[in-house]
Design a protein around this motif. Structure first.
Motif, short mmCIF file in Angstrom:
data_model
loop_
_atom_site.label_atom_id
_atom_site.label_comp_id
_atom_site.label_asym_id
_atom_site.label_seq_id
_atom_site.Cartn_x
_atom_site.Cartn_y
_atom_site.Cartn_z
N GLN A 93 68.73 23.84 20.72
CA GLN A 93 67.69 23.47 19.81
C GLN A 93 67.67 24.53 18.72
OE1 GLN A 93 64.11 22.77 22.03
NE2 GLN A 93 64.98 21.00 23.01
N HIS A 132 66.98 27.39 16.00
CA HIS A 132 66.28 28.65 16.12
C HIS A 132 65.27 28.80 14.99
CE1 HIS A 132 69.65 30.79 18.56
NE2 HIS A 132 69.34 29.60 19.03
N THR A 180 63.55 26.46 26.01
CA THR A 180 64.34 26.54 24.80
C THR A 180 65.44 25.49 24.78
OG1 THR A 180 64.05 28.87 25.15
CG2 THR A 180 65.48 28.27 23.35
N LEU A 181 65.79 25.03 25.96
CA LEU A 181 66.97 24.19 26.07
C LEU A 181 66.60 22.72 26.15
CD1 LEU A 181 69.89 25.08 26.31
CD2 LEU A 181 69.69 24.74 28.76
N LYS A 182 67.30 21.94 25.35
CA LYS A 182 67.04 20.50 25.34
C LYS A 182 67.24 19.92 26.74
CE LYS A 182 68.81 16.39 23.04
NZ LYS A 182 69.92 15.93 22.22
N GLY A 183 66.27 19.15 27.18
CA GLY A 183 66.42 18.50 28.47
C GLY A 183 65.86 19.32 29.61
N ILE A 194 69.98 19.17 33.01
CA ILE A 194 70.99 19.10 31.96
C ILE A 194 72.03 18.03 32.32
CG2 ILE A 194 72.75 20.39 30.67
CD1 ILE A 194 69.90 21.45 30.26
N ASP A 211 71.65 12.53 30.01
CA ASP A 211 72.03 11.29 29.32
C ASP A 211 72.55 10.23 30.29
OD1 ASP A 211 71.55 12.67 26.95
OD2 ASP A 211 73.53 13.58 27.04
N LYS A 231 80.76 13.03 34.27
CA LYS A 231 80.31 14.40 34.01
C LYS A 231 80.40 15.17 35.32
CE LYS A 231 76.74 15.13 31.06
NZ LYS A 231 75.35 15.26 30.61
N GLU A 266 81.75 21.36 28.39
CA GLU A 266 80.69 21.19 27.39
C GLU A 266 79.72 22.36 27.40
OE1 GLU A 266 78.53 17.61 28.03
OE2 GLU A 266 80.18 16.33 27.45
N LEU A 267 79.44 22.82 28.61
CA LEU A 267 78.38 23.82 28.71
C LEU A 267 78.65 24.78 29.86
CD1 LEU A 267 74.67 23.31 28.23
CD2 LEU A 267 75.35 24.20 30.41
N ILE A 296 79.65 22.74 33.20
CA ILE A 296 79.47 21.30 33.02
C ILE A 296 80.64 20.80 32.17
CG2 ILE A 296 77.98 19.48 32.09
CD1 ILE A 296 75.58 21.19 32.83
N THR A 353 78.95 25.17 24.67
CA THR A 353 77.64 25.82 24.60
C THR A 353 77.60 26.84 25.74
OG1 THR A 353 76.69 23.79 23.75
CG2 THR A 353 75.16 25.43 24.57
N SER A 388 66.29 31.70 22.82
CA SER A 388 67.23 31.03 21.92
C SER A 388 68.43 31.94 21.63
CB SER A 388 66.54 30.60 20.64
OG SER A 388 65.84 31.67 20.09
N ILE A 437 71.62 31.50 23.74
CA ILE A 437 72.44 30.28 23.60
C ILE A 437 73.42 30.45 22.44
CG2 ILE A 437 72.38 27.78 23.31
CD1 ILE A 437 69.40 27.90 24.07
N GLY A 449 55.17 25.29 18.42
CA GLY A 449 56.33 25.99 18.94
C GLY A 449 56.35 27.48 18.78
N TRP A 475 58.78 29.57 21.44
CA TRP A 475 60.17 29.87 21.15
C TRP A 475 60.49 31.35 21.28
CZ3 TRP A 475 63.65 26.02 19.37
CH2 TRP A 475 63.08 24.75 19.36
#
Lengths: 224, 1061
Positions: free
Chosen positions: A6, A8, B69-72, B357, B361, B549, B581-582, B614, B627, B647, B650, B1011, B1015
């Motif tokens: 996401q 920064h 911070t991480l999506k999902g 994670i 999807d 996956k 991917e990660l 992943i 990532t 953040s 990452i 946020g 954050w």
């Protein structure tokens, strides 16, 4: 690829960094070329390779030019790299094109750079305008590098006079291939952006991304 | 005297005063009521149950999680809020007990019209508790706001500062429900299995306890009722049933029939081993709330012991916690065997991290395989997520058949351990009961078969197999969905321990003589040191299609240990064949024990660093990126027990770049892009290994010293005698005075080295750090040294070079290189090995003996050789600072590169090496002073202004002095302006960060209100202004941070350029 990261930051970055960055890159290319001219490097190189069957003029000039740039790049705190490796995808065997000079703002990203493609040009005989477009401009348009970028730089090393003839050759070659290069705005002079008289621009649509890319054509006079 | 407000008003005042509402009165990010939670899978999975109306008085009104911070990824649970108007004192106790049973939130806020009662929700409930027990504070609500709320404000939770405060430290995570239950189970198991004649074997103890927990679960969930028990087993209560062996056996028989024999089966011969009622009495005592560690037996085998409250409510304890607790518990069967088989209990928050994670999807009809399923903790979680996904898609609750379809056709597990697969079945049955509300009548419950048995008919495709996933001949290979590669996700925590002939598991269907499938597979695939995790990473591709996956927890040594085996770096070949991917590199958390095992290291807990990969089983696409997420240790991690991802942890890195530069895995783990650029620049120079080759030092003249032991007698190393001997206890730097060392006198050794290694002149490197420094020393004399040292003999060759190397590697650059490039230091051990030293790049001119710049360096080195032992510490510091400066000159480091090196040592390495010291001694996490902030801001402006000058612009800054003495966040404002504008000299004084933001701009406040605190590290652009907000820790406001932030600002602009010049 899934984007797990996401942002920064929030809001829209509005400092004048992108245009300053482009100016800094052009200034460094101009400064480096001036240094090479003052040292008479290119003329000596041409003489030394005159009788060679396989000449390495373009890459040798580029490497030396980047050396000069690296001496000065601290002025703007941006970073130039010469001749990135010619990578081959491990399984598909597809070749990435070699980028002559990269001004890099993100080393970790395969796309975080401003690309400079260098080509030899001549004011007499075979002027190489066609090669300039076929092996230079088209690399940007077909996304062999600068994929999705808004800007790129074509750098013409003019090795023989008349300088104007070499530039006209580029102009004609571009005109002839304007369909192939998805040209949106034709070759025209850029005034006042940086202190150099031989800067032109064209605008194209990149083949796979559909994005507009402005190419700045900077010509270095190594013949005078 | 407080005024009496309406409850709604008091809740509003509470939330607003503590920062949980925006200016417009909306919920901030992370605050949920039931309606909002229902819209977010992660939140609903975690808290849906406690937000449910059916929980009656236990129902929680609001929850707060610090957003991740991480999506999902789910946030970090912090607070449950509940209004308590009209609720009795007894009910308050019950609410606290229920919240404790959820195991989720550490803090409970009970809000009445006049006050907020803040409780420690992790504290174990006790019989004698009152409504005031475990209360952290009571805050008065007035129409003005919540009094004394400062220590409970939201930003303290978001930044983690709360956990370091006096109040935060009162909360003991070791009292959490899962730890309490685990301890109680453990103590009960001890009583069952330890004794003289009447002890029962461990597997029987586990089966009895497992069945009893299952029984308690059915009882608390009211699936078995007093009426059912009375009608079928003559007792109206499970505790009474536990006193009647005959009826209890009948009940267990009912369990066996209902669950098709898959629920903790005990065979006739096992049951015969339970000779008397004592085990049942022990289990009954456990369910009675007896303190199990202290029980005693009288002559009649009656139990005497102290009673306390039975705190557990199995209808509230999350099912995933029960299964992970049981996994941990089950592994106690044979801890040595567990370690050999590399079984380690995965803590649930790690499971949740991977699953959130990996399943982000995935569609609701996805098929999922865990090839080393252990207790099935991943499968249970996957099952819950799939049911939720399907239910969301259909917009209604699922029917019994629909849930059963998912249960039997979408969840698959394989494990070589029969016990593990039984626990998986147990866990899945529990999950089924939880998810399917139709399971209410015990008379008609009939569960499907889950575990494959060899005698079964061929066309039955069960979801669980007791087998080695590497077995390519077993029937599961021919059964669906294995056969047709129909898995969409393959997930799990793989075994890590290297397989040996004597430890590798045999085919479980023929445990005595069966094939060692995993070991054979490792050999076939030439896996270095037969690492099972790497083998399974490849093997599962046999069941995967390109889009599948794959998400595995594996050992981090994949990044660093493979290089020794051959020139081929295993990870590189993996990266070229798979689309990674990660990667979560969790190595920095390995010694905090929050990932595996329990607090006492039980359950095969591993101290080895772990990572999550992943990937998809096809070659990476062109220009692909990985990532790479490297969460770090933080002060208070053991109390908070959560993985916090900032953040800045990452990074997105080109796959090709990682393949070209394997050391980037380490550099990006510990450093920044600037460190990578610096290392790349220096790697154009000779490394120490190149230098030794250039001056002609052969391989046998460098290496580790002798080892103690008794393999060799003195005839094998007689040349050592009469020579000085250097051992670990000697502290030296720059120079070893060999003449004062004792003479070598050992008669036996475990490992000997050729005498050529010990010939002077020598350069001797200590493998460990002393006082957080590298230690290298020169001696002109022949000297024997032990294995704690590595030596290079410059016998007849390059003595001058030896002095140069001595000077260079004793500077801070030595530790900088070791930290960023070493295969050990910064990963697992704090050692700098031979290979690490040999990889260090040296100055370009190292071999140029004509280069006069070395004269000054050697002069300082000589002085330090003479005076290091005798000079004062300030004299030494002065000399070492000069040496560092001169060596930096030789490396041709720019001023920015020197800042990068120094800050790496002062902040990152110091933070790493001194993490166990008191917080006050860690420079990295002290609050920055105004002077430091000024330096930071000046450096950042300097980085941007040379560039911006081309546009006639510059950036100036404004510092803010907050009245709060130790603010959790610090803010610096930057503004792009014309070159004529002047830099403000004085900081602006404001009350707090919130007020600072309000003063700066109402628009910004609105935009970032959700946020900003969550954050932690944030840049906010508004017009010509940029606000940088970060935690108030020195490391985030250093000059190197300024350089990195300036780079980020340039990246953000270049990625957002709109094409105009």
């Amino acid at each position: 690829m899934a984007n797990y990261k996401q942002g920064h930051y929030k809001g829209k970055p509005t400092f004048s960094i992108p245009s300053a960055y482009l100016k800094a890159a052009l200034n460094l290319l101009i400064l480096g070329s001036d240094q090479l001219r003052q040292k008479n490097f290119v003329k000596q190189l041409c003489r030394s390779q005159k009788n060679r069957k396989k000449k390495t003029l373009e890459n040798t000039i580029t490497i030396e030019l980047v050396n000069e740039i690296q001496k000065e790049q601290e002025t703007y705190k941006i970073r130039a790299e010469p001749l990135s490796l010619n990578l081959v995808h491990p399984l598909t065997n597809i070749k990435y094109s070699q980028i002559d000079i990269k001004f890099t703002w993100d080393n970790y990203s395969p796309n975080g750079y401003l690309a400079v493609e260098a080509k030899l040009l001549f004011g007499e005989g075979k002027r190489h305008g066609g090669l300039y477009v076929e092996e230079g401009v088209l690399d940007f348009i077909e996304g062999r590098y600068s994929y999705g970028h808004s800007h790129g730089i074509m750098l013409g090393y003019i090795l023989s006079k008349p300088i104007d003839e070499a530039i006209v050759a580029v102009k004609k070659a571009l005109e002839k291939r304007k369909a192939k290069t998805n040209e949106k705005i034709p070759f025209n002079k850029v005034g006042g952006f940086v202190a150099h008289s031989l800067i032109f621009e064209t605008v194209h649509i990149q083949r796979y991304t559909g994005t507009e890319i402005m190419l700045l054509h900077l010509f270095a006079d190594f013949a005078s | 005297m407080s005024e009496v407000l309406t409850l709604k008003k008091s809740i509003n005042i509470t939330l607003k005063s503590a920062g949980f509402l925006t200016d417009s009165g909306d919920f901030v990010d992370g605050l949920y009521d039931r309606e909002k939670a229902e819209k977010e899978d992660e939140v609903f999975l975690r808290h849906g149950r406690i937000l449910d109306e059916n929980q009656h008085e236990a129902k929680i009104d609001l929850i707060y999680e610090t957003p991740a911070t991480l999506k999902g990824r789910a946030g970090h649970s912090c607070i449950y809020f509940k209004d308590i108007e009209g609720i009795s004192k007894e009910q308050i106790k019950q609410i606290r007990k229920d919240v404790w049973n959820t195991g989720r939130a550490p803090i409970l806020w009970l809000i009445s019209p006049t006050e907020v009662r803040i409780y420690d929700a992790f504290a174990r409930p006790q019989e004698e508790d009152t409504e005031d027990t475990h209360i952290l504070d009571v805050l008065e609500i007035t129409s003005e706001g919540l009094k004394d709320v400062e220590q409970f404000r939201r930003e303290l939770f978001d930044t983690g500062k709360f956990w370091e405060s006096g109040v935060g430290r009162q909360i003991d995570p070791n009292q959490r429900v899962e730890k309490s239950l685990l301890d109680d189970l453990w103590d009960t198991e001890q009583k069952l299995t330890r004794g003289d004649s009447d002890r029962v074997p461990v597997h029987i103890a586990h089966a009895l306890l497992g069945r009893a927990i299952f029984m308690a679960y059915l009882w608390d969930r009211k699936i078995i009722t007093p009426e059912f028990l009375k009608a079928n087993f003559e007792h109206g209560d499970i505790k009474d049933l536990l006193t009647d062996r005959e009826q209890l056996d009948n009940f267990f028989q009912w369990l066996r029939i209902t669950f098709n024999g898959d629920l903790f089966p005990l065979y006739k011969e096992d049951e015969k081993k339970i000779r008397d009622d004592k085990p049942y009495k022990i289990i009954r005592a456990f369910f009675d709330g007896t303190v199990m560690s202290g029980i005693e037996f009288d002559d009649n085998n009656n139990i005497k012991g102290q009673k306390r409250l039975w705190p557990y409510s199995f209808d509230i304890i999350p099912i995933e916690l029960i299964s992970s607790i049981y996994e941990m518990f089950a592994h106690s069967k044979d801890p040595i065997d567990a370690r050999a088989k590399s079984i380690h209990y995965t803590k649930f928050h790690l499971v949740e991290l991977v699953q959130s994670i990996a399943m982000l999807d995935l569609s609701d009809d996805a098929r999922i395989l865990d090839p080393a399923c252990g207790s099935g903790v991943f499968l249970v979680d996957a099952f819950r997520r799939l049911v939720l996904k399907r239910s969301r898609k259909l917009g209604r609750k699922l029917s019994h058949d629909e849930i059963l379809q998912i249960f039997l056709n979408q969840i698959y597990g394989v494990d070589v351990e029969p016990g593990a697969v039984e626990v998986t079945a147990f866990s899945l049955y529990l999950a089924l009961l939880e998810l399917d509300e139709n399971f209410t009548n015990p008379e008609v419950i009939k569960f499907p078969k889950l575990i494959y048995h060899p005698q079964w008919e061929e066309d039955y495709y069960p979801p669980l197999y007791i087998q080695d996933i590497c077995n390519s001949e077993h029937i599961f290979n021919r059964n669906e969905p294995f056969k047709s590669l129909k898995f969409d996700l393959i997930v799990g925590n793989l075994p890590w321990t290297k397989l040996g002939e004597d430890t590798a598991p045999c085919d479980p269907e023929n445990p005595a003589l069966g094939k060692q499938w995993a070991l054979d597979y490792c050999k076939k695939k030439k896996i270095y040191r037969n690492r099972p995790d790497q083998a399974i990473m490849i093997r599962v591709k046999d069941f995967a299609k390109p889009k599948t996956k794959i998400a595995f927890i594996i050992s981090s040594r994949i990044f660093y240990q493979q290089k020794k085996a051959s020139d081929n770096f295993w990870l590189n070949s993996f990266l070229t064949e798979n689309f990674v991917e990660l990667v979560f590199n969790l190595s920095d958390l390995s010694d905090s024990k929050i990932l595996f095992g329990d607090k006492k290291g039980r359950g095969g807990s591993t101290g080895m660093p772990g990572s999550v990969f992943i990937y998809r089983p096809h070659a990476p696409e062109m220009n692909s990126c990985i990532t790479y997420i490297c969460p770090k240790w933080y002060s208070g991690i053991k109390r908070r027990e959560d993985i916090i991802i900032h953040s800045s942890d990452i990074q997105t890195i080109s796959t090709d770049l990682l393949i070209e530069n394997p050391h980037l895995w380490k550099i990006a783990f510990r450093g920044t892009q600037r460190d990578f650029e610096l290392i790349q620049k220096l790697y154009k120079n000779f490394t120490l290994k190149n230098v030794l080759k250039q001056i002609g030092i052969p391989d046998n003249q460098y290496g580790q010293g002798y080892e103690h032991g008794s393999v060799y007698d003195e005839s094998n190393f007689h040349e050592y005698f009469l020579l000085p001997n250097l051992e670990e206890d000697k502290n030296f730097k720059y120079c070893v005075d060999s003449e004062i060392l004792p003479i070598f006198s050992y008669r036996k050794l475990g490992r000997k080295r050729s005498i050529e290694l010990f010939r002077g002149p020598l350069l001797i490197f200590r493998r460990s750090l002393i006082e957080n420094e590298t230690r290298v020393a020169f001696t002109p004399h022949d000297t024997i040294f032990s294995g704690i040292f590595i030596g290079i003999s410059f016998y007849n060759k390059g003595e001058q070079i030896a002095h140069r190397i001595n000077a260079v590697l004793n500077t801070k650059l030595g530790i900088y290189f070791a930290f960023l490039l070493g295969d050990s230091f910064g990963w697992h051990f704090k050692l700098i090995e031979q290979k690490d030293w040999l990889n260090v790049p040296l100055p370009k001119s190292i071999l140029d003996l004509e280069d006069n710049r070395w004269n000054e360096v050697i002069a300082i080195e000589n002085k330090l050789c003479e005076s290091w032992k005798s000079a004062s510490s300030s004299e030494i510091k002065g000399l070492e600072d000069s040496l560092f400066k001169s060596v930096c000159d030789l490396y041709e480091l720019t001023k920015e590169e020197r800042i990068i090196v120094e800050d790496m040592i002062n902040y990152t390495i110091d933070h790493f090496l001194n993490r166990k010291k008191k917080k006050s001694r860690l420079r990295s996490i002290r609050s920055p002073t105004l002077k430091q902030l000024e330096k930071y801001a000046n450096r950042l402006c300097e980085q941007l202004n040379d560039l911006l000058a081309l546009e006639g612009k510059k950036v100036i800054y404004q510092l803010y002095e907050l009245e709060d003495k130790s603010p959790s966040l610090t803010l610096v404002e930057f503004r792009q302006t014309s070159q004529r504008a002047k830099q403000a000299d004085e900081p602006k004084k404001v009350k707090g960060i919130e007020e600072a933001l309000i003063k700066l701009s109402e628009n910004v406040k609105n935009e970032i209100s959700g946020g900003v605190y969550a954050w932690g590290h944030l840049r906010v652009y508004e017009g010509e202004r940029l606000y940088i907000i970060k935690p108030s820790e020195e490391r985030f406001w250093s000059e190197s941070s300024a350089l990195n932030d300036a780079d980020e600002i340039i990246r953000e602009h270049m990625e957002n350029r709109d094409g105009k010049l």
